[in-house]
Design a protein around this motif. Structure first.
Motif, PDB file in Angstrom:
ATOM      1  N   LEU A  20       0.828  -1.210   0.000  1.00 42.97           N
ATOM      2  CA  LEU A  20       0.000   0.000   0.000  1.00 42.97           C
ATOM      3  C   LEU A  20       0.862   1.259   0.000  1.00 42.97           C
ATOM      4  N   ASN A  73       0.956   4.026  -3.077  1.00 44.28           N
ATOM      5  CA  ASN A  73       0.690   5.447  -2.874  1.00 44.28           C
ATOM      6  C   ASN A  73       1.691   6.349  -3.589  1.00 44.28           C
ATOM      7  N   THR A 128      -5.221   5.193   3.519  1.00 41.92           N
ATOM      8  CA  THR A 128      -4.366   4.008   3.408  1.00 41.92           C
ATOM      9  C   THR A 128      -2.989   4.269   4.009  1.00 41.92           C
ATOM     10  N   LEU A 167      -4.622   2.754   7.435  1.00 35.84           N
ATOM     11  CA  LEU A 167      -4.660   1.321   7.162  1.00 35.84           C
ATOM     12  C   LEU A 167      -3.272   0.693   7.218  1.00 35.84           C
ATOM     13  N   CYS A 168      -2.264   1.378   6.662  1.00 36.37           N
ATOM     14  CA  CYS A 168      -0.898   0.845   6.717  1.00 36.37           C
ATOM     15  C   CYS A 168      -0.430   0.691   8.168  1.00 36.37           C
TER      16      CYS A 168
END
Length: 312
Positions: free
Chosen positions: A14, A18, A223, A227-228
């Motif tokens: 992820l 990005n 993210t 989330l990461c």
């Protein structure tokens, strides 16, 4: 253990994904505005998550808050400014390869700033990272690739900011929850970036706030900043930090694949050489050390997490 490895790999993938997302955003929106909105969006998610999961009692200690302020300045403001500004000039492919120097830069910083002993593997990792940087910039001399030495240098400035962040984070290790630390760093960063974001509003092009760009910004913020974080530290609950660091290799690999497949960037032999050197640098800097002299010295911080304000 397989689930832990999947979480660690997904986190790094992820972060790598990005990089092309950040390039698209940097070409459409003012950089201070992107960084500030990213922080504000992350705060909106991290605040209730912090209250639900960690339930902090009162404000963190003044010394902790001061350290978080500087972590935010280097690890969020400088990192994002360097990355986004650099991606306006260089390709997402080369930007991702430059980000792969982070473990080696952190290892060097530990040796030079914190006076930690650095083993032969750490010095070799730093050397490979330097040669890898030279390789991808040499592509320009041969007239290949779509990157820029100036852009690569700006991304590397962001890497230095992230490395300072990682080194400062050692002071807060174990003193504050991961989500709490992430929230306060995002809040500090939003405050630091807000004046620059306000000044950049007149430069906002008509139609820049399109649904596509808004969706990219929301994805980029949630993210990279939320989330990461959850995936990385969820994986660390089951896997050791030294093993987790090896998964950093997924960052440049994912960035390279998406840059070629999604953005249509060219992958040259010089990029291939740089990728191999960067991969070797990451593995040397993060691979679990054997017992003995090298194990006592270490090869550098094994599980530094590139990308954004996720660690304590």
């Amino acid at each position: 253990m397989l689930l832990a490895y999947l979480m660690l790999a997904s986190s790094m993938m992820l972060v790598g994904a990005n990089v092309p997302v950040a390039k698209l955003l940097a070409e459409a929106l003012p950089i201070p505005l992107i960084a500030c909105l990213r922080c504000l969006l992350a705060c909106m998610v991290l605040w209730p998550l912090m209250r639900l999961v960690e339930r902090p009692r009162g404000m963190p200690a003044r010394a902790v808050m001061g350290n978080l302020f500087w972590q935010a300045a280097f690890g969020t403001a400088l990192y994002n400014a360097g990355l986004l500004a650099g991606l306006r000039f260089t390709s997402a492919l080369e930007g991702g390869l430059v980000l792969a120097t982070l473990p080696a830069v952190v290892a060097l910083g530990s040796a030079l700033w914190l006076r930690e002993r650095l083993g032969a593997r750490g010095w070799t990792a730093a050397a490979l990272a330097g040669v890898g940087m030279a390789a991808i910039n040499a592509v320009r001399a041969g007239g290949g690739g779509e990157g820029s030495p100036v852009g690569n240098a700006l991304v590397f400035a962001g890497v230095i900011g992230e490395a300072v962040y990682v080194l400062l984070a050692k002071r807060n290790a174990g003193r504050i929850g991961v989500i709490t630390a992430a929230f306060w760093m995002q809040a500090f960063s939003a405050g630091q970036l807000l004046p620059f974001a306000a000044l950049s509003l007149p430069w906002l092009a008509p139609g820049a706030a399109s649904p596509f760009n808004v969706a990219l910004l929301v994805f980029h913020s949630l993210t990279a900043s939320v989330l990461c974080l959850l995936l990385w530290y969820g994986g660390l609950r089951r896997a050791s930090a030294s093993v987790a660091g090896v998964f950093s290799a997924f960052l440049p690999a994912t960035a390279a694949v998406l840059a070629v497949l999604v953005l249509g960037e060219a992958f040259t032999a010089g990029h291939g050489a740089g990728f191999v050197l960067m991969l070797g640098s990451i593995l040397l800097a993060t691979w679990p050390a054997r017992s003995g002299r090298e194990g006592r010295q270490g090869a550098g911080p094994a599980a530094s997490f590139p990308g954004d304000r996720r660690r304590p």
